[in-house]
Design an enzyme around this catalytic site. Structure first.
Site, PDB file in Angstrom:
ATOM      1  N   SER A  52     126.868  -7.661  79.994  1.00  0.00           N
ATOM      2  CA  SER A  52     126.123  -8.060  78.519  1.00  0.00           C
ATOM      3  C   SER A  52     125.050  -8.353  78.771  1.00  0.00           C
ATOM      4  CB  SER A  52     127.195  -8.803  77.812  1.00  0.00           C
ATOM      5  OG  SER A  52     127.724  -9.807  78.709  1.00  0.00           O
ATOM      6  N   ASP A  90     130.401  -8.884  87.089  1.00  0.00           N
ATOM      7  CA  ASP A  90     130.762  -7.369  86.511  1.00  0.00           C
ATOM      8  C   ASP A  90     130.040  -6.490  87.526  1.00  0.00           C
ATOM      9  OD1 ASP A  90     132.287  -6.739  84.268  1.00  0.00           O
ATOM     10  OD2 ASP A  90     130.747  -7.380  82.754  1.00  0.00           O
ATOM     11  N   GLU A 122     135.370  -1.677  85.065  1.00  0.00           N
ATOM     12  CA  GLU A 122     135.842  -1.072  83.672  1.00  0.00           C
ATOM     13  C   GLU A 122     136.566   0.100  84.052  1.00  0.00           C
ATOM     14  OE1 GLU A 122     132.769  -0.696  80.760  1.00  0.00           O
ATOM     15  OE2 GLU A 122     132.156  -2.811  80.869  1.00  0.00           O
ATOM     16  N   GLU A 189     139.703  -5.288  75.738  1.00  0.00           N
ATOM     17  CA  GLU A 189     138.610  -5.585  74.504  1.00  0.00           C
ATOM     18  C   GLU A 189     138.907  -4.876  73.366  1.00  0.00           C
ATOM     19  OE1 GLU A 189     134.798  -5.383  76.034  1.00  0.00           O
ATOM     20  OE2 GLU A 189     133.810  -5.237  74.271  1.00  0.00           O
TER      21      GLU A 189
HETATM   22  O1  KIV Z   1     129.907  -7.682  79.901  1.00  0.00           O
HETATM   23  C1  KIV Z   1     130.668  -8.641  79.282  1.00  0.00           C
HETATM   24  O2  KIV Z   1     130.163  -9.610  78.769  1.00  0.00           O
HETATM   25  C2  KIV Z   1     131.874  -8.424  79.231  1.00  0.00           C
HETATM   26  C3  KIV Z   1     132.926  -9.234  78.041  1.00  0.00           C
HETATM   27  C4  KIV Z   1     132.616  -8.666  76.778  1.00  0.00           C
HETATM   28  C5  KIV Z   1     134.207  -9.179  78.570  1.00  0.00           C
HETATM   29  O3  KIV Z   1     132.545  -7.440  79.782  1.00  0.00           O
END
Ligand code: KIV
Length: 271
Positions: A52, A90, A122, A189
């Site tokens: 994000s 991530d 993911e 989510e």
């Molecule tokens: O990238 C992110 O901030 C996320 C959260 C919304 C869980 O994956």
């Protein structure tokens, strides 16, 4: 490991224990040193260096453009700041889907260069081979199901996922497959609360929700959203703890006024 080489307090084992004891897990995103320090001081359990960052740090419409180098830069900044929380990073879009060798080399690069504790990916059955390969290197993996923003072009919208039985059943199957593969936790989510609660009761690993109701084992929000930095983003699941947009706007406006009127700097603010 933290900056000082000490082992961080929150481990995969500790998270499992928290679920078993019914202690809720608090997770927030961070992308930089200064806010990660404050999160550590506040006692957060997990910091997610989320992709994000593509949205809230770089202003992209989707999370797809962020690169491996950019995620590593954000992760390094966060890791330098923290002592207690687990730092999860991530894996960005295009670095693990469909090619298990690339998945492993991307995962190893993030872990080696950032010294984070774990990675998040993911998807379910579509990425299970990559998840297996990453896990086989000893890197802890957190899964992410439901609304998976890296697949936004497949979904077409950011609306609630898994409202129908077919998608809900696939989500449950994927969650079980990720747990069986060895994932230490899952993010769910934007799904119905009843489904979130069901997954949390079926699985032994902790389930962290964002828009997945109160029946899961912990919650995560994007820091910028919960601080109210962006007033235009108001999904139902978001609780705002501050209106930083207005506070910062006020500070900037006052600074500009003081400079223009020669009020700043005053006698005490110069040498
Ligand atoms: O990238 C992110 O901030 C996320 C959260 C919304 C869980 O994956």
């Amino acid at each position: 490991m933290s900056v000082e080489g000490k082992k961080r307090v929150i481990t995969t084992q500790r998270l499992l224990e928290m679920k078993q004891k019914g202690e809720k897990i608090a997770m927030l995103t961070a992308y930089d040193y200064s806010t990660a320090r404050i999160l550590d001081e506040a006692g957060i359990d997990i910091i997610l260096v989320g992709d994000s960052a593509a949205n809230v740090m770089a202003g992209h419409e989707t999370t797809l453009p962020i690169t491996l180098d950019q995620m590593i830069y954000h992760a390094q900044s966060v890791v330098r700041a923290v002592h207690n929380p687990m730092v999860v990073v991530d894996m960005p879009f295009g670095t693990y889907q469909g090619d298990t060798r690339q998945a492993v080399s991307s995962a190893i690069r993030i872990m080696k260069e950032s010294e984070a504790d774990a990675l998040k990916v993911e998807g379910g059955s579509e990425v299970i081979e990559s998840v297996n390969k990453i896990l086989s290197t000893g890197i802890p993996v957190m899964g992410h199901l439901g609304l998976t923003p890296q697949s936004i072009h497949k979904f077409g919208t950011y609306s609630v996922r898994a409202k129908e039985d077919e998608e809900a059943n696939k989500l449950i199957e994927d969650a079980i497959a990720l747990e069986n593969a060895g994932c230490f936790a899952l993010v769910l989510e934007k799904i119905p609360a009843a489904l979130g609660e069901k997954v949390a009761s079926v699985l032994k690993i902790p389930i962290i929700g964002i828009g997945a109701g109160s029946g899961v084992d912990g919650q995560v929000l994007v820091m910028h959203d919960m601080l109210g930095l962006n007033n235009e983003f108001s999904p139902r699941f978001l609780r705002r703890y501050h209106n930083l947009h207005d506070e910062i706007l006020n500070a900037f406006t006052n600074y500009i006024k003081d400079v223009k009127s020669s009020d700043f700097p005053n006698e005490g603010e110069q040498y």
